[in-house]
Design a protein around this motif. Structure first.
Motif, PDB file in Angstrom:
ATOM      1  N   LEU A  54      44.617  41.441  50.596  1.00  0.00           N
ATOM      2  CA  LEU A  54      44.755  41.523  49.136  1.00  0.00           C
ATOM      3  C   LEU A  54      44.419  42.926  48.635  1.00  0.00           C
ATOM      4  N   LYS A  55      45.386  43.528  47.942  1.00  0.00           N
ATOM      5  CA  LYS A  55      45.219  44.898  47.446  1.00  0.00           C
ATOM      6  C   LYS A  55      45.223  44.978  45.924  1.00  0.00           C
ATOM      7  N   VAL A  56      45.921  44.068  45.268  1.00  0.00           N
ATOM      8  CA  VAL A  56      46.026  44.082  43.808  1.00  0.00           C
ATOM      9  C   VAL A  56      45.656  42.712  43.264  1.00  0.00           C
ATOM     10  N   LEU A  57      44.710  42.692  42.307  1.00  0.00           N
ATOM     11  CA  LEU A  57      44.297  41.434  41.680  1.00  0.00           C
ATOM     12  C   LEU A  57      44.256  41.644  40.175  1.00  0.00           C
ATOM     13  N   SER A  58      45.108  40.921  39.446  1.00  0.00           N
ATOM     14  CA  SER A  58      45.132  41.020  37.993  1.00  0.00           C
ATOM     15  C   SER A  58      44.954  39.638  37.383  1.00  0.00           C
ATOM     16  N   LEU A  59      43.856  39.480  36.666  1.00  0.00           N
ATOM     17  CA  LEU A  59      43.556  38.229  35.965  1.00  0.00           C
ATOM     18  C   LEU A  59      43.483  38.468  34.460  1.00  0.00           C
ATOM     19  N   SER A  60      43.978  39.557  33.991  1.00  0.00           N
ATOM     20  CA  SER A  60      43.766  39.978  32.609  1.00  0.00           C
ATOM     21  C   SER A  60      44.413  39.036  31.600  1.00  0.00           C
ATOM     22  N   ASN A  61      43.846  39.055  30.391  1.00  0.00           N
ATOM     23  CA  ASN A  61      44.378  38.291  29.269  1.00  0.00           C
ATOM     24  C   ASN A  61      44.508  36.800  29.578  1.00  0.00           C
ATOM     25  N   ASN A  62      43.395  36.233  29.983  1.00  0.00           N
ATOM     26  CA  ASN A  62      43.295  34.793  30.202  1.00  0.00           C
ATOM     27  C   ASN A  62      41.991  34.305  29.574  1.00  0.00           C
ATOM     28  N   CYS A  76      32.181  37.512  49.645  1.00  0.00           N
ATOM     29  CA  CYS A  76      33.569  37.835  49.299  1.00  0.00           C
ATOM     30  C   CYS A  76      33.749  39.339  49.494  1.00  0.00           C
ATOM     31  N   THR A  77      34.503  39.684  50.481  1.00  0.00           N
ATOM     32  CA  THR A  77      34.544  41.080  50.916  1.00  0.00           C
ATOM     33  C   THR A  77      35.529  41.939  50.140  1.00  0.00           C
ATOM     34  N   PHE A  78      36.684  41.380  49.770  1.00  0.00           N
ATOM     35  CA  PHE A  78      37.731  42.170  49.117  1.00  0.00           C
ATOM     36  C   PHE A  78      37.925  43.479  49.873  1.00  0.00           C
ATOM     37  N   SER A  79      38.121  43.388  51.141  1.00  0.00           N
ATOM     38  CA  SER A  79      38.077  44.565  52.022  1.00  0.00           C
ATOM     39  C   SER A  79      39.162  45.596  51.733  1.00  0.00           C
ATOM     40  N   LYS A  80      40.342  45.172  51.243  1.00  0.00           N
ATOM     41  CA  LYS A  80      41.425  46.118  50.982  1.00  0.00           C
ATOM     42  C   LYS A  80      41.796  46.215  49.509  1.00  0.00           C
ATOM     43  N   LEU A  81      41.050  45.554  48.660  1.00  0.00           N
ATOM     44  CA  LEU A  81      41.365  45.571  47.234  1.00  0.00           C
ATOM     45  C   LEU A  81      41.158  46.965  46.662  1.00  0.00           C
ATOM     46  N   HIS A  82      42.184  47.506  45.991  1.00  0.00           N
ATOM     47  CA  HIS A  82      42.001  48.801  45.355  1.00  0.00           C
ATOM     48  C   HIS A  82      42.532  48.848  43.924  1.00  0.00           C
ATOM     49  N   ILE A  83      43.008  47.731  43.399  1.00  0.00           N
ATOM     50  CA  ILE A  83      43.301  47.611  41.979  1.00  0.00           C
ATOM     51  C   ILE A  83      42.798  46.251  41.524  1.00  0.00           C
ATOM     52  N   ILE A  84      41.895  46.234  40.547  1.00  0.00           N
ATOM     53  CA  ILE A  84      41.397  44.974  39.997  1.00  0.00           C
ATOM     54  C   ILE A  84      41.374  45.082  38.477  1.00  0.00           C
ATOM     55  N   ASP A  85      42.056  44.164  37.820  1.00  0.00           N
ATOM     56  CA  ASP A  85      42.144  44.152  36.362  1.00  0.00           C
ATOM     57  C   ASP A  85      41.667  42.792  35.864  1.00  0.00           C
ATOM     58  N   LEU A  86      40.468  42.788  35.284  1.00  0.00           N
ATOM     59  CA  LEU A  86      39.866  41.564  34.752  1.00  0.00           C
ATOM     60  C   LEU A  86      39.735  41.641  33.230  1.00  0.00           C
ATOM     61  N   SER A  87      40.448  42.531  32.608  1.00  0.00           N
ATOM     62  CA  SER A  87      40.269  42.814  31.186  1.00  0.00           C
ATOM     63  C   SER A  87      40.699  41.648  30.299  1.00  0.00           C
ATOM     64  N   HIS A  88      40.146  41.638  29.084  1.00  0.00           N
ATOM     65  CA  HIS A  88      40.501  40.669  28.054  1.00  0.00           C
ATOM     66  C   HIS A  88      40.314  39.223  28.522  1.00  0.00           C
ATOM     67  N   ASN A  89      39.094  38.952  28.947  1.00  0.00           N
ATOM     68  CA  ASN A  89      38.695  37.593  29.287  1.00  0.00           C
ATOM     69  C   ASN A  89      37.339  37.319  28.634  1.00  0.00           C
ATOM     70  N   GLN A  90      36.631  36.327  29.157  1.00  0.00           N
ATOM     71  CA  GLN A  90      35.316  35.961  28.630  1.00  0.00           C
ATOM     72  C   GLN A  90      34.237  36.100  29.705  1.00  0.00           C
ATOM     73  N   PHE A  91      34.447  37.008  30.643  1.00  0.00           N
ATOM     74  CA  PHE A  91      33.440  37.221  31.684  1.00  0.00           C
ATOM     75  C   PHE A  91      32.142  37.709  31.036  1.00  0.00           C
ATOM     76  N   SER A  92      31.022  37.244  31.574  1.00  0.00           N
ATOM     77  CA  SER A  92      29.723  37.587  31.012  1.00  0.00           C
ATOM     78  C   SER A  92      28.755  37.906  32.147  1.00  0.00           C
ATOM     79  N   GLY A  93      27.471  37.931  31.811  1.00  0.00           N
ATOM     80  CA  GLY A  93      26.481  38.239  32.835  1.00  0.00           C
ATOM     81  C   GLY A  93      26.329  39.737  33.031  1.00  0.00           C
TER      82      GLY A  93
END
Length: 347
Positions: A54-62, A76-93
């Motif tokens: 997995l290299k690209v993960l986009s969960l934005s606007n959910n 959770c290693t995400f060993s090859k991930l180099h693009i991650i977009d989690l914007s516009h959600n309700q993530f907290s912490g």
């Protein structure tokens, strides 16, 4: 491609509801996963970190929510991930420091770890026919604007983190400086506090940094002026103080990059910096200081002379006029007190 041969899932801009299906963890060849712009209501899918390609993960606007971290004792290693977009959600912490440690591909310049695999076409009896170029199309914020990457594979060196517009709190950890391959970093519109870590200066490939709309405080680290490729910076609407760095790329940024920070000063803003403790002062200040010193010296000499005269007078008076002696003694006390008060009023 299905099963273990599945390399791309692109379900962006639909009306998907509910949670992500956990069966996706069986897609061991999956490189690209985009479910942005839907109505998915789920916690952070930490289990996707076990996908080795997995290299690209986009969960934005959910409507994703909760902490961005692994669950329980799972890694959770995400060993090859180099693009991650989690914007516009309700993530907290708190800031996902744990996850930063696992993003190994983001601190490398090894092209072989960043490049995408080519698609292979097979016939219905499993015979290899031909390789073909199937490009991923991906949209994300870059330098304050939404940019569409029609052929993402050609931008394999694009390393990006976007967790903007959530409810992430806590401080930005120094460990962020370990992701030396980062090109885009967007942490804007959260609840981040503390200072801007100076370790960001280690991100020598960084082109865009957005920390706006948080509650960051302290000074902008002077070390950030060392980032040669930095084209876009936004630290507006925080609680930053002190002078804005002046050298290198910082001389190209406009006032809107720094607005909304009442304590900031610099050439980019209407509020100029005043060096109260600097070694150089104006001629007027020097004149004032010299004048004040002269006045203090004058009153000191007057006090000594006046007191000395009174003492001599009192000594003579005590010999010839005992009545005058008592009166002069009182005068001496009062006069000394008045002169001392004049001196101390100067301070």
């Amino acid at each position: 491609m299905i099963g273990n041969s599945l390399r791309m899932i692109d379900f962006n801009n639909n009306n998907l509801l509910g949670e992500l299906p956990r069966a996706l963890v069986n897609s061991r060849s999956l490189e690209f996963f985009d479910v942005s712009y839907n109505n998915i209501n789920d916690s952070f899918p930490f289990w996707l970190g076990d996908l080795p390609e997995l290299k690209v993960l986009s969960l934005s606007n959910n409507e994703f929510h909760g902490d961005i971290r692994c669950s329980g004792n799972m890694t959770c290693t995400f060993s090859k991930l180099h693009i991650i977009d989690l914007s516009h959600n309700q993530f907290s912490g708190s800031f996902p420091t744990e996850m930063i440690h696992s993003l190994k591909a983001m601190n490398t310049s090894n092209a072989s770890q960043l490049q995408y695999e080519s698609y292979l076409m097979w016939n219905n009896v499993g015979q290899y026919l031909i390789s073909t170029d199937v490009f991923y199309s991906f949209t994300m914020s870059n330098k304050g604007l939404a940019r569409v990457y029609e052929k993402l594979q050609k931008f394999y060196s694009l390393i990006a983190i976007d967790i903007s517009s959530n409810k992430i709190s806590g401080e930005i950890p120094q460990v962020i400086g370990e992701l030396k391959g980062l090109v885009l970093l967007n942490l804007s519109n959260n609840n981040l506090i503390g200072s801007i870590p100076s370790s960001i200066a280690k991100l020598s490939n960084l082109e865009a940094l957005d920390l706006s709309l948080n509650s960051l405080s302290g000074k902008i680290p002077q070390q950030l002026a060392q980032i040669t490729f930095l084209e876009y910076l936004n630290v507006s609407f925080n609680n930053l103080t002190g002078p804005i760095p002046e050298h290198n790329q910082f001389s190209t940024f406009k006032g809107d990059s720094f607005e909304g920070n009442q304590g900031l000063c610099g050439d980019q803003l209407l509020k100029k910096c005043i060096d109260h403790a600097g070694p150089s002062t104006s001629d007027d200040d020097d004149d004032d200081d010299n004048s004040e010193s002269f006045v203090e010296l004058y009153w000191t000499v007057v006090l000594i002379g006046y007191s000395g005269g009174l003492v001599a007078g009192v000594a003579l008076g005590s010999t010839y006029f005992p009545q005058v002696f008592a009166w002069c003694r009182d005068c001496l006390s009062v006069s000394v007190i008045i002169l001392l008060n004049k001196i101390f009023e100067r301070h």
